[in-house]
Design a protein around this motif. Structure first.
Motif, PDB file in Angstrom:
ATOM      1  N   ASN A 156       0.806  -1.225   0.000  1.00 37.86           N
ATOM      2  CA  ASN A 156       0.000   0.000   0.000  1.00 37.86           C
ATOM      3  C   ASN A 156       0.838   1.275   0.000  1.00 37.86           C
ATOM      4  OD1 ASN A 156      -2.620  -1.251   0.079  1.00 37.86           O
ATOM      5  ND2 ASN A 156      -2.166  -1.820   2.198  1.00 37.86           N
ATOM      6  N   THR A 157       2.150   1.141   0.177  1.00 35.94           N
ATOM      7  CA  THR A 157       3.036   2.296   0.178  1.00 35.94           C
ATOM      8  C   THR A 157       4.244   2.004  -0.711  1.00 35.94           C
ATOM      9  OG1 THR A 157       2.398   2.822   2.455  1.00 35.94           O
ATOM     10  CG2 THR A 157       4.371   3.905   1.589  1.00 35.94           C
ATOM     11  N   VAL A 158       4.578   2.949  -1.588  1.00 30.71           N
ATOM     12  CA  VAL A 158       5.728   2.808  -2.480  1.00 30.71           C
ATOM     13  C   VAL A 158       6.655   3.995  -2.254  1.00 30.71           C
ATOM     14  CG1 VAL A 158       6.520   2.666  -4.867  1.00 30.71           C
ATOM     15  CG2 VAL A 158       4.390   1.545  -4.201  1.00 30.71           C
ATOM     16  N   PHE A 159       7.925   3.697  -2.007  1.00 35.38           N
ATOM     17  CA  PHE A 159       8.962   4.719  -1.846  1.00 35.38           C
ATOM     18  C   PHE A 159       9.803   4.741  -3.127  1.00 35.38           C
ATOM     19  CE2 PHE A 159       7.758   3.473   2.351  1.00 35.38           C
ATOM     20  CZ  PHE A 159       7.931   4.583   3.174  1.00 35.38           C
ATOM     21  N   SER A 195      14.121  -1.907   2.091  1.00 34.45           N
ATOM     22  CA  SER A 195      13.337  -1.576   3.286  1.00 34.45           C
ATOM     23  C   SER A 195      12.915  -2.848   4.004  1.00 34.45           C
ATOM     24  CB  SER A 195      12.097  -0.756   2.918  1.00 34.45           C
ATOM     25  OG  SER A 195      11.214  -1.507   2.099  1.00 34.45           O
ATOM     26  N   MET A 196      12.734  -2.731   5.328  1.00 32.40           N
ATOM     27  CA  MET A 196      12.219  -3.840   6.141  1.00 32.40           C
ATOM     28  C   MET A 196      11.888  -3.320   7.535  1.00 32.40           C
ATOM     29  SD  MET A 196      15.581  -6.063   7.246  1.00 32.40           S
ATOM     30  CE  MET A 196      16.870  -5.329   8.272  1.00 32.40           C
ATOM     31  N   ARG A 197      10.955  -3.960   8.181  1.00 28.40           N
ATOM     32  CA  ARG A 197      10.636  -3.753   9.589  1.00 28.40           C
ATOM     33  C   ARG A 197      10.494  -2.282   9.977  1.00 28.40           C
ATOM     34  NH1 ARG A 197      14.043  -8.284  13.072  1.00 28.40           N
ATOM     35  NH2 ARG A 197      13.312 -10.114  11.904  1.00 28.40           N
ATOM     36  N   ALA A 245      26.861  -0.672  -5.628  1.00 30.55           N
ATOM     37  CA  ALA A 245      26.472  -1.787  -4.755  1.00 30.55           C
ATOM     38  C   ALA A 245      25.042  -2.242  -5.020  1.00 30.55           C
ATOM     39  CB  ALA A 245      26.616  -1.373  -3.288  1.00 30.55           C
ATOM     40  N   ARG A 246      24.748  -3.440  -4.534  1.00 26.33           N
ATOM     41  CA  ARG A 246      23.391  -3.971  -4.412  1.00 26.33           C
ATOM     42  C   ARG A 246      23.098  -4.165  -2.932  1.00 26.33           C
ATOM     43  NH1 ARG A 246      20.904  -6.951  -8.517  1.00 26.33           N
ATOM     44  NH2 ARG A 246      19.273  -7.250  -6.944  1.00 26.33           N
ATOM     45  N   LEU A 247      21.878  -3.825  -2.524  1.00 26.86           N
ATOM     46  CA  LEU A 247      21.497  -3.931  -1.124  1.00 26.86           C
ATOM     47  C   LEU A 247      20.278  -4.830  -1.008  1.00 26.86           C
ATOM     48  CD1 LEU A 247      22.535  -2.608   1.545  1.00 26.86           C
ATOM     49  CD2 LEU A 247      20.642  -0.997   1.341  1.00 26.86           C
ATOM     50  N   SER A 248      20.283  -5.700  -0.004  1.00 25.23           N
ATOM     51  CA  SER A 248      19.165  -6.616   0.198  1.00 25.23           C
ATOM     52  C   SER A 248      18.772  -6.626   1.664  1.00 25.23           C
ATOM     53  CB  SER A 248      19.534  -8.034  -0.253  1.00 25.23           C
ATOM     54  OG  SER A 248      18.448  -8.926  -0.079  1.00 25.23           O
ATOM     55  N   CYS A 249      17.485  -6.437   1.938  1.00 24.78           N
ATOM     56  CA  CYS A 249      16.950  -6.474   3.303  1.00 24.78           C
ATOM     57  C   CYS A 249      16.226  -7.796   3.528  1.00 24.78           C
ATOM     58  CB  CYS A 249      15.986  -5.310   3.532  1.00 24.78           C
ATOM     59  SG  CYS A 249      16.779  -3.694   3.646  1.00 24.78           S
ATOM     60  N   ASN A 250      16.667  -8.539   4.530  1.00 24.92           N
ATOM     61  CA  ASN A 250      16.053  -9.819   4.862  1.00 24.92           C
ATOM     62  C   ASN A 250      15.124  -9.617   6.054  1.00 24.92           C
ATOM     63  OD1 ASN A 250      15.983 -12.569   6.356  1.00 24.92           O
ATOM     64  ND2 ASN A 250      16.730 -13.076   4.309  1.00 24.92           N
ATOM     65  N   GLU A 251      13.833  -9.552   5.763  1.00 24.46           N
ATOM     66  CA  GLU A 251      12.826  -9.241   6.772  1.00 24.46           C
ATOM     67  C   GLU A 251      12.786 -10.278   7.884  1.00 24.46           C
ATOM     68  OE1 GLU A 251       9.406  -6.834   8.004  1.00 24.46           O
ATOM     69  OE2 GLU A 251      10.493  -6.575   6.126  1.00 24.46           O
ATOM     70  N   ASP A 252      12.900 -11.556   7.531  1.00 31.62           N
ATOM     71  CA  ASP A 252      12.759 -12.621   8.522  1.00 31.62           C
ATOM     72  C   ASP A 252      13.816 -12.549   9.617  1.00 31.62           C
ATOM     73  OD1 ASP A 252      10.650 -13.468   7.042  1.00 31.62           O
ATOM     74  OD2 ASP A 252      11.590 -15.283   6.282  1.00 31.62           O
ATOM     75  N   HIS A 253      15.046 -12.209   9.241  1.00 27.84           N
ATOM     76  CA  HIS A 253      16.147 -12.215  10.204  1.00 27.84           C
ATOM     77  C   HIS A 253      16.615 -10.820  10.599  1.00 27.84           C
ATOM     78  CE1 HIS A 253      16.816 -16.597   9.851  1.00 27.84           C
ATOM     79  NE2 HIS A 253      16.440 -16.423   8.600  1.00 27.84           N
ATOM     80  N   GLY A 254      16.051  -9.791   9.984  1.00 30.76           N
ATOM     81  CA  GLY A 254      16.499  -8.437  10.296  1.00 30.76           C
ATOM     82  C   GLY A 254      17.939  -8.197   9.890  1.00 30.76           C
ATOM     83  N   VAL A 255      18.300  -8.672   8.695  1.00 37.35           N
ATOM     84  CA  VAL A 255      19.680  -8.578   8.215  1.00 37.35           C
ATOM     85  C   VAL A 255      19.719  -7.727   6.946  1.00 37.35           C
ATOM     86  CG1 VAL A 255      21.617  -9.878   7.233  1.00 37.35           C
ATOM     87  CG2 VAL A 255      20.394 -10.759   9.232  1.00 37.35           C
ATOM     88  N   VAL A 256      20.702  -6.844   6.868  1.00 39.44           N
ATOM     89  CA  VAL A 256      20.964  -6.040   5.678  1.00 39.44           C
ATOM     90  C   VAL A 256      22.260  -6.539   5.057  1.00 39.44           C
ATOM     91  CG1 VAL A 256      21.343  -3.732   4.758  1.00 39.44           C
ATOM     92  CG2 VAL A 256      19.839  -4.047   6.726  1.00 39.44           C
ATOM     93  N   ALA A 257      22.209  -6.968   3.790  1.00 41.34           N
ATOM     94  CA  ALA A 257      23.392  -7.486   3.102  1.00 41.34           C
ATOM     95  C   ALA A 257      23.733  -6.602   1.917  1.00 41.34           C
ATOM     96  CB  ALA A 257      23.157  -8.925   2.645  1.00 41.34           C
ATOM     97  N   ILE A 258      25.024  -6.403   1.682  1.00 37.30           N
ATOM     98  CA  ILE A 258      25.480  -5.543   0.594  1.00 37.30           C
ATOM     99  C   ILE A 258      26.548  -6.262  -0.217  1.00 37.30           C
ATOM    100  CG2 ILE A 258      27.131  -4.389   2.145  1.00 37.30           C
ATOM    101  CD1 ILE A 258      26.818  -1.869   0.430  1.00 37.30           C
ATOM    102  N   SER A 259      26.402  -6.226  -1.542  1.00 41.27           N
ATOM    103  CA  SER A 259      27.432  -6.709  -2.460  1.00 41.27           C
ATOM    104  C   SER A 259      27.843  -5.535  -3.339  1.00 41.27           C
ATOM    105  CB  SER A 259      26.913  -7.868  -3.317  1.00 41.27           C
ATOM    106  OG  SER A 259      25.820  -7.452  -4.129  1.00 41.27           O
TER     107      SER A 259
END
Length: 392
Positions: A156-159, A195-197, A245-259
């Protein structure tokens, strides 16, 4: 006629002649062209078991494609001639709400973009057009340099974030269209985002703090910064290497990963910004040559087709709690191999699970990827390819 020259003037003239003779060689001697990343600037893995060695591809089994598309139907959105919304300029990002709605950010580069670009198009998994929102400009809800989409609040919300310092927020209405809600001013632009949490994260190296990743609330309040930049003594090179870079937010574990595009490592952090692990990939050339001189820094293009050249891309395919890493490497003679690894977000432990890489959007029954088709004149027409498990 006799010209009288003061001794002081003659001395200054001699000094200038000597400077002119030796200045150019001195500048040339200072100039240096080096391949980056430098070996000493590549972080070590946090554990020996977190090293992926691609120097000998023969030891990696020829696994089938990670994603089996048997039974998938393929449709495309985007054409050379048609309605304004169908003639895409440059697909910068794609996102989904997980319920069959796909968002396409058409971010035609440049400040004088056509009116039908710098817009977010909304379609369904059958490539049916549902509407658009946002446009090029500098007013409320208008984009200058849009690059990334983040979908929150169950779709319902887009950034919309970009390389300028604004993040624009759009809300779904009762009629399922999207309307501008507000613009958030951030401390930096974005070269990657997720984005996450209840928070969103932007990548942009900030020299004053030394941080690479910046965390904000959904209302745009700055929370904290973290992440390790590229280690080198030239600020321009540090920024360039850190921001790609590429950024990935893992909602389940609250982890931010960057390559990073140019640095063969993947780093992961928790929500507080503490580093959890570093996976290092060896045997791959993902960087480029950079020339430094006393007056400028020149970045040379990557030899993408060169044997041994490759790239890394981290993502959160399927939303199943895992992270996924695609490692692509050129083999020469127009051949390429792509390995896919599943990574534990909390430990960094990896498993080789297949080939073929990860599409931009990957769900159990849906894949969406940016692509091109060439017309008769060799001009590349941007398209979005949608593959889904549906009956014809």
């Amino acid at each position: 006629m006799i010209i009288r020259c003061p001794i002081r003037f003659l001395f200054c003239l001699a000094v200038l002649m000597l400077w002119a003779q030796f200045a150019t060689p001195a500048v040339a001697q200072f100039e240096k062209r080096l391949y980056h990343p430098r070996p000493e600037s590549i972080p070590e893995a946090t554990d020996p078991s977190l090293v992926i060695d691609l120097s000998d591809l023969e030891k990696w089994d020829e696994l089938p494609p990670f994603i089996d598309t048997t039974g998938f139907r393929t449709v495309v959105f985007g054409r050379e001639e048609g309605e304004d919304y169908e003639m895409l300029g440059f697909v910068s990002d794609i996102a989904t709400d997980g319920e069959g709605t796909i968002f396409i950010l058409d971010a035609y580069p440049g400040t004088n973009a056509p009116s039908n670009t710098k817009t977010v198009h909304v379609i369904d998994t059958d490539a049916n057009y549902l509407g658009s929102f946002g446009r090029a400009g500098e007013g409320p809800g208008e984009f200058r340099y849009p690059r990334f989409l983040m979908v929150a609040d169950e779709g319902n919300t887009v950034f919309v974030a970009g390389s300028d310092e604004w993040v624009h927020v759009f809300k779904r209405t009762e009629s399922s269209t999207f309307e501008f809600d507000k613009s958030l001013r951030t401390s930096t632009g974005a070269s990657a985002a997720c984005s996450m949490r209840g928070n969103f994260y932007l990548v942009r190296y900030e020299a004053s703090s030394g941080h690479v990743i910046h965390k904000y609330t959904m209302d745009g309040d700055y929370v904290t910064g973290f992440g390790t930049p590229y280690e080198y003594d030239n600020p321009s090179i540090v920024g360039f290497m850190s921001n790609g870079a590429r950024l990935s937010c893992n909602e389940d574990h609250g982890v931010v990963a960057i390559s990073n595009y140019s640095i063969p490592v993947v780093r992961a952090y928790n929500e507080e910004g503490d580093q959890l692990w570093v996976v290092r990939v060896e045997g791959i050339r993902s960087g480029l040559e950079i020339t430094e001189s006393g007056r400028s820094t020149r970045f040379h293009g990557r030899a993408r087709s060169e044997k041994g050249h490759g790239s890394l891309s981290i993502s959160e395919a399927f939303g199943d709690g895992w992270l996924y890493l695609s490692a692509s490497m050129e083999l020469g003679d127009d051949r390429r191999r792509v390995l896919t690894f599943r990574i534990d977000p909390e430990t960094g432990a990896y498993t080789h699970i297949g080939s073929g890489g990860i599409p931009t959007i990957t769900e159990v029954d849906l894949m969406v990827v940016r692509t091109f088709v060439e017309n008769e004149d060799g001009f590349r027409i941007p398209q979005v390819m949608i593959r889904s498990k549906k009956e014809d």
